[in-house]
Structure formats: C-alpha cells, structure tokens
Write a protein that holds these residues in place. Structure first.
Motif, short mmCIF file in Angstrom:
data_model
loop_
_atom_site.label_atom_id
_atom_site.label_comp_id
_atom_site.label_asym_id
_atom_site.label_seq_id
_atom_site.Cartn_x
_atom_site.Cartn_y
_atom_site.Cartn_z
N GLN A 134 0.88 -1.03 0.07
CA GLN A 134 -0.02 0.13 -0.08
C GLN A 134 0.97 1.21 -0.02
N PRO A 135 0.47 2.43 -0.17
CA PRO A 135 1.05 3.90 -0.45
C PRO A 135 1.22 4.01 0.81
N ILE A 136 2.44 4.53 1.38
CA ILE A 136 2.73 5.15 2.70
C ILE A 136 2.60 6.48 2.82
N ASP A 172 -1.20 -6.57 4.72
CA ASP A 172 -0.87 -5.43 3.97
C ASP A 172 0.29 -4.69 4.74
N LEU A 173 -0.03 -4.55 6.05
CA LEU A 173 1.27 -3.57 6.51
C LEU A 173 2.49 -4.35 6.60
N THR A 232 4.00 -4.01 3.09
CA THR A 232 4.45 -2.45 2.85
C THR A 232 5.47 -2.39 3.56
N ALA A 290 -1.15 1.20 11.20
CA ALA A 290 -2.08 1.31 10.10
C ALA A 290 -2.38 2.82 9.92
N HIS A 346 -0.01 4.77 9.14
CA HIS A 346 1.14 5.08 8.15
C HIS A 346 0.32 4.89 6.71
N LEU A 347 -0.67 4.27 6.62
CA LEU A 347 -1.42 3.85 5.58
C LEU A 347 -2.51 5.02 5.38
N SER A 349 7.44 7.08 6.90
CA SER A 349 6.97 8.08 6.28
C SER A 349 7.86 9.38 6.23
#
Length: 163
Positions: A4-6, A34-35, A38, A49, A51-52, A93
């Motif tokens: 996923q995008p951060i 997902d975490l 990513t 979470a 961060h997403l 991030s």
C-alpha cells in the motif's frame, strides 16, 4: 497481499490518534498482512495502520535479527523503566531521515492479538524502542516530536531538501 502507499511527512493523519480496534476477523488479518508487505517493501522494521491513512490501533514489527513477525492490536505501554536509552530512529513516512531519540530502556506493553485475546509483553533493546515508537504513532505522536526543537527543525530541513 498488496503493498500500500505510505503517507509521507507532514501528512496530518500522522499526527492523529488512532481509534481502538473493536472488530476482530478477516478484515483485520488482511490489514495486518498489507502492513507487513508494505513495511518490508519500504523497507522498515515497524509500521502502523495510520502510516497507510487508516486510523486504527494496529502495528506490525519485524526485527532484523529475528524471523518472527509481531502483531499488536490496541497496544499501550503499561509500565516503563526509569533508566533511559538512546537509539537512532526513523520512519517509513520520512525515508532517509534519522536522529537519536531517548526513551525508557524497558517497557511492558498490554495488547490484543488478531483474535482479540489480551496479552502483555516485556521488552528491552530494539523491541522496546520499536514498541514505544509505534505506540507513539498510534497516539498521534510522530517520532520527531520526541526531539528538541532545534534537532527537529534541522531534520525537517534536511528531509525537505532530499524530497
């Protein structure tokens, strides 16, 4: 699961407290996967979470010298030692930006598993640092807020030049 995008600093979501997880099941397990994917792609050793952009109290940690993935739902520090330890920290991030942060050397954390079971864990060393760093993030405290104003401003300037 997909990477996923951060969110990148200074996204305001990174300074918002996450909500407690109340529903346990396949959706939460998928979010944890997902975490993990990513975080590994970033690369990093801890991610939350938020961060997403998902304001839920979930974090995944995978230390470099261990082959164990640690998943904490609704974690909170319930005890910390008086003795302190300095460690270089950074964030997925804020890639490439690091600085020394002082935190308690040991902590006890209460949390839930992906199934909702209540547990506690004591930690020291890198795990203690990661737990405190990620729980801060879940509380809406971005890691650079633990720095002196001067160190924080210098770090932000260096990060902005690289971005």
């Amino acid at each position: 699961m997909p990477v996923q995008p951060i969110l990148r600093f200074p996204d305001p979501c990174l300074r918002q407290a996450a909500n407690p997880v109340t529903e346990f099941g396949p959706r939460l397990a998928a979010l944890a996967e997902d975490l993990l994917d990513t975080m590994r792609a970033a690369p990093g050793i801890g991610i939350t979470a938020p961060h997403l952009g998902i304001l839920e109290r979930l974090t995944v940690i995978e230390l470099p010298d261990e082959k164990r993935v640690r998943i904490y739902v609704n974690p909170r520090v319930v005890w910390s030692s008086h003795d302190k330890r300095e460690h270089v920290e950074g964030s997925v991030s804020m890639p490439g930006a690091t600085e020394t942060v002082e935190r308690p050397a040991r902590v006890r954390v209460a949390f839930q598993t992906l199934e909702g079971a209540e547990e506690t864990e004591e930690a020291d060393g890198l795990l203690a640092v990661c737990l405190q760093h990620e729980i801060d993030q879940l509380d809406g405290i971005f890691w650079i807020q633990r720095l002196s104003r001067l160190k924080r401003e210098r770090l932000i300037k260096r990060f902005q030049k690289r971005s």
